[in-house]
Motif scaffolding. Structure first.
Motif, PDB file in Angstrom:
ATOM      1  N   THR A 192     -13.497  -6.333  -1.742  1.00 39.74           N
ATOM      2  CA  THR A 192     -13.358  -5.270  -2.735  1.00 39.74           C
ATOM      3  C   THR A 192     -13.842  -5.754  -4.096  1.00 39.74           C
ATOM      4  OG1 THR A 192     -11.602  -4.050  -1.619  1.00 39.74           O
ATOM      5  CG2 THR A 192     -11.643  -3.924  -3.998  1.00 39.74           C
ATOM      6  N   LYS A 193     -14.742  -4.985  -4.692  1.00 39.52           N
ATOM      7  CA  LYS A 193     -15.400  -5.418  -5.923  1.00 39.52           C
ATOM      8  C   LYS A 193     -14.653  -5.011  -7.194  1.00 39.52           C
ATOM      9  CE  LYS A 193     -19.910  -4.968  -3.679  1.00 39.52           C
ATOM     10  NZ  LYS A 193     -21.227  -4.275  -3.674  1.00 39.52           N
ATOM     11  N   GLY A 194     -13.724  -4.074  -7.092  1.00 43.43           N
ATOM     12  CA  GLY A 194     -13.153  -3.519  -8.314  1.00 43.43           C
ATOM     13  C   GLY A 194     -11.652  -3.567  -8.421  1.00 43.43           C
ATOM     14  N   GLY A 195     -10.986  -4.437  -7.724  1.00 45.21           N
ATOM     15  CA  GLY A 195      -9.544  -4.552  -7.881  1.00 45.21           C
ATOM     16  C   GLY A 195      -8.783  -4.168  -6.633  1.00 45.21           C
ATOM     17  N   GLY A 196      -7.749  -4.947  -6.313  1.00 43.93           N
ATOM     18  CA  GLY A 196      -6.951  -4.696  -5.115  1.00 43.93           C
ATOM     19  C   GLY A 196      -5.872  -3.661  -5.354  1.00 43.93           C
ATOM     20  N   ILE A 197      -4.914  -3.992  -6.248  1.00 47.32           N
ATOM     21  CA  ILE A 197      -3.826  -3.082  -6.611  1.00 47.32           C
ATOM     22  C   ILE A 197      -3.967  -2.779  -8.094  1.00 47.32           C
ATOM     23  CG2 ILE A 197      -1.328  -2.843  -6.823  1.00 47.32           C
ATOM     24  CD1 ILE A 197      -1.144  -4.952  -4.509  1.00 47.32           C
ATOM     25  N   LYS A 198      -4.114  -1.485  -8.433  1.00 47.75           N
ATOM     26  CA  LYS A 198      -4.304  -1.076  -9.827  1.00 47.75           C
ATOM     27  C   LYS A 198      -3.288   0.027 -10.145  1.00 47.75           C
ATOM     28  CE  LYS A 198      -8.902  -0.952 -10.783  1.00 47.75           C
ATOM     29  NZ  LYS A 198     -10.347  -0.594 -10.578  1.00 47.75           N
ATOM     30  N   ILE A 199      -2.396  -0.245 -11.088  1.00 52.84           N
ATOM     31  CA  ILE A 199      -1.383   0.720 -11.493  1.00 52.84           C
ATOM     32  C   ILE A 199      -1.638   1.066 -12.954  1.00 52.84           C
ATOM     33  CG2 ILE A 199       1.086   1.161 -11.743  1.00 52.84           C
ATOM     34  CD1 ILE A 199       1.575  -0.871  -9.508  1.00 52.84           C
ATOM     35  N   LEU A 200      -2.067   2.296 -13.206  1.00 51.77           N
ATOM     36  CA  LEU A 200      -2.579   2.676 -14.514  1.00 51.77           C
ATOM     37  C   LEU A 200      -1.942   3.979 -14.983  1.00 51.77           C
ATOM     38  CD1 LEU A 200      -6.329   2.206 -13.473  1.00 51.77           C
ATOM     39  CD2 LEU A 200      -4.797   0.436 -14.365  1.00 51.77           C
ATOM     40  N   SER A 201      -1.156   3.912 -16.037  1.00 54.34           N
ATOM     41  CA  SER A 201      -0.650   5.124 -16.694  1.00 54.34           C
ATOM     42  C   SER A 201      -1.255   5.181 -18.084  1.00 54.34           C
ATOM     43  CB  SER A 201       0.876   5.102 -16.793  1.00 54.34           C
ATOM     44  OG  SER A 201       1.329   6.178 -17.602  1.00 54.34           O
ATOM     45  N   VAL A 202      -2.168   6.134 -18.284  1.00 51.68           N
ATOM     46  CA  VAL A 202      -2.847   6.223 -19.586  1.00 51.68           C
ATOM     47  C   VAL A 202      -2.858   7.646 -20.157  1.00 51.68           C
ATOM     48  CG1 VAL A 202      -4.314   4.215 -19.195  1.00 51.68           C
ATOM     49  CG2 VAL A 202      -5.082   6.448 -18.397  1.00 51.68           C
ATOM     50  N   ASP A 203      -2.385   8.627 -19.384  1.00 56.96           N
ATOM     51  CA  ASP A 203      -2.406  10.017 -19.842  1.00 56.96           C
ATOM     52  C   ASP A 203      -1.008  10.618 -19.947  1.00 56.96           C
ATOM     53  OD1 ASP A 203      -5.224   9.969 -19.863  1.00 56.96           O
ATOM     54  OD2 ASP A 203      -5.307  10.503 -17.740  1.00 56.96           O
ATOM     55  N   GLY A 204       0.030   9.789 -19.886  1.00 56.27           N
ATOM     56  CA  GLY A 204       1.381  10.287 -20.062  1.00 56.27           C
ATOM     57  C   GLY A 204       2.290  10.142 -18.859  1.00 56.27           C
ATOM     58  N   ALA A 205       1.794   9.647 -17.736  1.00 56.21           N
ATOM     59  CA  ALA A 205       2.615   9.546 -16.526  1.00 56.21           C
ATOM     60  C   ALA A 205       3.699   8.486 -16.667  1.00 56.21           C
ATOM     61  CB  ALA A 205       1.740   9.213 -15.321  1.00 56.21           C
ATOM     62  N   ASN A 206       4.880   8.798 -16.131  1.00 56.11           N
ATOM     63  CA  ASN A 206       5.919   7.798 -15.919  1.00 56.11           C
ATOM     64  C   ASN A 206       5.793   7.324 -14.478  1.00 56.11           C
ATOM     65  OD1 ASN A 206       7.360   8.092 -18.530  1.00 56.11           O
ATOM     66  ND2 ASN A 206       7.687  10.176 -17.780  1.00 56.11           N
ATOM     67  N   ILE A 207       5.396   6.082 -14.286  1.00 54.08           N
ATOM     68  CA  ILE A 207       5.203   5.523 -12.951  1.00 54.08           C
ATOM     69  C   ILE A 207       6.364   4.571 -12.679  1.00 54.08           C
ATOM     70  CG2 ILE A 207       3.670   4.178 -11.462  1.00 54.08           C
ATOM     71  CD1 ILE A 207       1.317   5.089 -13.130  1.00 54.08           C
ATOM     72  N   TYR A 208       7.136   4.859 -11.622  1.00 53.36           N
ATOM     73  CA  TYR A 208       8.324   4.050 -11.379  1.00 53.36           C
ATOM     74  C   TYR A 208       8.731   4.123  -9.901  1.00 53.36           C
ATOM     75  CZ  TYR A 208      10.690   8.606 -11.810  1.00 53.36           C
ATOM     76  OH  TYR A 208      11.068   9.922 -11.656  1.00 53.36           O
ATOM     77  N   ASN A 209       9.618   3.211  -9.532  1.00 57.26           N
ATOM     78  CA  ASN A 209      10.068   3.088  -8.143  1.00 57.26           C
ATOM     79  C   ASN A 209       8.872   2.961  -7.190  1.00 57.26           C
ATOM     80  OD1 ASN A 209      12.679   3.275  -9.046  1.00 57.26           O
ATOM     81  ND2 ASN A 209      13.053   5.339  -8.248  1.00 57.26           N
ATOM     82  N   ILE A 210       8.068   1.960  -7.452  1.00 50.37           N
ATOM     83  CA  ILE A 210       6.899   1.669  -6.620  1.00 50.37           C
ATOM     84  C   ILE A 210       7.164   0.360  -5.887  1.00 50.37           C
ATOM     85  CG2 ILE A 210       4.419   1.318  -6.576  1.00 50.37           C
ATOM     86  CD1 ILE A 210       5.300   4.069  -7.700  1.00 50.37           C
ATOM     87  N   GLU A 211       7.025   0.376  -4.564  1.00 51.29           N
ATOM     88  CA  GLU A 211       7.219  -0.827  -3.756  1.00 51.29           C
ATOM     89  C   GLU A 211       5.944  -1.126  -2.975  1.00 51.29           C
ATOM     90  OE1 GLU A 211      10.184  -2.692  -0.311  1.00 51.29           O
ATOM     91  OE2 GLU A 211      10.164  -0.523  -0.686  1.00 51.29           O
ATOM     92  N   ILE A 212       5.378  -2.293  -3.231  1.00 48.29           N
ATOM     93  CA  ILE A 212       4.174  -2.739  -2.522  1.00 48.29           C
ATOM     94  C   ILE A 212       4.509  -4.063  -1.859  1.00 48.29           C
ATOM     95  CG2 ILE A 212       1.745  -3.346  -2.746  1.00 48.29           C
ATOM     96  CD1 ILE A 212       1.639  -1.588  -5.261  1.00 48.29           C
ATOM     97  N   ASP A 213       4.410  -4.101  -0.516  1.00 43.73           N
ATOM     98  CA  ASP A 213       4.946  -5.231   0.233  1.00 43.73           C
ATOM     99  C   ASP A 213       4.008  -5.612   1.376  1.00 43.73           C
ATOM    100  OD1 ASP A 213       6.507  -7.116   1.506  1.00 43.73           O
ATOM    101  OD2 ASP A 213       8.133  -5.747   2.020  1.00 43.73           O
TER     102      ASP A 213
END
Length: 471
Positions: A298-319
């Motif tokens: 993958t050339k552009g990133g494996g895991i990308k978590i991006l909030s830039v427009d107002g989102a509340n990102i929470y309770n994320i589980e990556i395992d």
């Protein structure tokens, strides 16, 4: 007593009769199969069958639902719209092929995407539909290369177009599958190939099951795999996805959230990002679990978590994610771009909190094949005025090539609060393993970085991290 028994008997008989009637109605209304060949469809790879296949779908729906089967051949078509209780089944060694003529496509819920392009056309779509499915071991091919500039010019020359048609010819590149305000959607086993834009877009839809499908999408630009956009109650399992753009993308182009998503046992490859939250991020994203997946080349990133427009990102589980040859295995960004979509009102700056990433094994790409040379393991950053909440990194091992110079240790990393959130735009970082800043609480447990060659940079640089836990 005898009279009581008689009444009870009559009641039981009536109840059983009702059940039998319902079963009979269900069997007759959702058990019909319509082969499109009986309607006159021709699978010669040339004839455009849009109206014929759509008539089969409409008739199937009118009769209460059932299966529309496409079998034995290559069937060219423009936009097809699924209706309630209709299953589209494409048999093995059968191809449903997108027309090369943009005029054969129609738009549902037209919108402007993050790149400023008009979107909404699709090969197969559904709006306000429920209990629909696409299945079979056949192939849906979007014929996306037909929408490349040179090929569009050739098609345009063959057609007599109005001035308005000429201006918009091919500008709204069709998605392969698009579902809007729909529910009870199943996609199983089908092979999805070469759309002109995104492969699967689910907008404000719910109760979605995607199982054992394969996606190959490299025909054009913006060729995402699966986009969950303001949608919820989703299960994605045992899928193979190879894309030029994001493989699986959570986004919100409306203030409505994306939530309650489970992803398991998927094999992912991308030229931009494999597991991505954003960048379109107006509504919240939460209660999302991603487990037991592999990411390769993958050339552009494996895991990308991006909030830039107002989102509340929470309770994320990556395992339990294994990555090989992956640019920037983990990138988390809280920013202040605040772009709007679909005439929605601007949001306040969002948040990122309660993120758990654990049991990760990763190797990065060689410096000569990386977007940043030398590459880095992780970048996590909020902004001076908006810190990220709680991030937990546990049992993570990242192998890196090294090669950082002493001069790289003096690099000042830009804040770039309002810019597009891409790790490569930050340039070379002064730490090869983890550069983290503007975080309230960082849990860093059993995280190691292995170097192939020497690197003059530090393994870790933490700036403006209020609480660091290492146990």
């Amino acid at each position: 007593m005898k009279q009581h028994w008689s009444k009870n008997y009559n009641y039981r008989f009536s109840f059983i009769a009702v059940i039998l009637m319902l079963l009979l109605v269900n069997c007759t209304s959702y058990d019909i199969t319509i082969d499109v060949k009986t309607y006159g469809a021709i699978g010669d790879g040339i004839t455009v069958n849009t109206k014929i296949i759509q008539k089969a779908i409409d008739d199937c729906h009118a009769k209460g639902g059932g299966t529309v089967q496409i079998d034995d051949g290559t069937y060219v078509t423009g936009t097809l719209l699924l209706k309630d209780s209709v299953r589209l089944h494409i048999t093995e060694n059968t191809i449903l092929l997108g027309s090369s003529n943009p005029l054969d496509y129609t738009s549902i819920d037209t919108f402007i995407d993050a790149t400023g392009q008009e979107r909404g056309n699709c090969l197969i779509g559904a709006k306000n539909a429920k209990n629909i499915s696409i299945s079979g071991k056949g192939t849906i091919d979007g014929n996306g290369t037909a929408f490349l500039s040179d090929n569009l010019k050739k098609t345009r020359k063959k057609l007599e177009l109005t001035e308005n048609q000429t201006k918009k010819f091919g500008t709204n590149r069709p998605f392969l599958l698009r579902f809007v305000n729909s529910s009870q959607i199943k996609i199983k086993q089908i092979k999805l190939r070469q759309p002109a834009a995104w492969t699967c877009h689910f907008y404000q839809s719910n109760d979605i099951e995607i199982d054992q499908i394969s996606i190959y999408s490299h025909a054009h630009r913006n060729n995402d795999g699966i986009d969950l956009d303001s949608s919820h109650d989703v299960i994605i399992s045992d899928c193979t996805i190879d894309t030029g753009d994001d493989a699986i993308c959570f986004k919100t182009t409306s203030p409505k959230p994306t939530y309650n998503v489970q992803i398991n046992n998927c094999r992912l490859k991308s030229d931009w990002g494999t597991i991505k939250f954003g960048t379109e991020s107006m509504g919240d994203m939460y209660d999302i679990s991603i487990k037991n997946c592999s990411i390769t080349d993958t050339k552009g990133g494996g895991i990308k978590i991006l909030s830039v427009d107002g989102a509340n990102i929470y309770n994320i589980e990556i395992d339990s994610i294994k990555m090989s040859k992956t640019d920037m295995p983990i990138f988390i960004r809280l920013g202040e771009r605040l772009r709007t979509y679909r005439n929605a009102k601007p949001q306040q700056v969002g948040s990122i909190d309660a993120i758990s990433i654990k049991n990760i094994e990763a190797t990065t790409r060689k410096p000569s094949n990386s977007r940043i040379n030398p590459p880095n393991g992780m970048l996590i950053t909020g902004t001076p005025n908006h810190s990220i909440g709680n991030i937990s990194l546990e049992n993570i091992t990242i192998q890196l090539p090294g090669g950082g110079l002493l001069a790289d240790t003096d690099i000042e990393v830009p804040e770039a609060e309002t810019k597009y959130p891409e790790f490569s735009f930050f340039g070379v970082l002064p730490a090869y393993g983890l550069y983290a800043r503007h975080i309230n609480e960082l849990n860093l447990i059993n995280t190691t970085f292995e170097l192939i060659e020497k690197d003059a940079r530090e393994a870790l640089i933490l700036e403006d991290v209020s609480t660091l836990n290492t146990n």
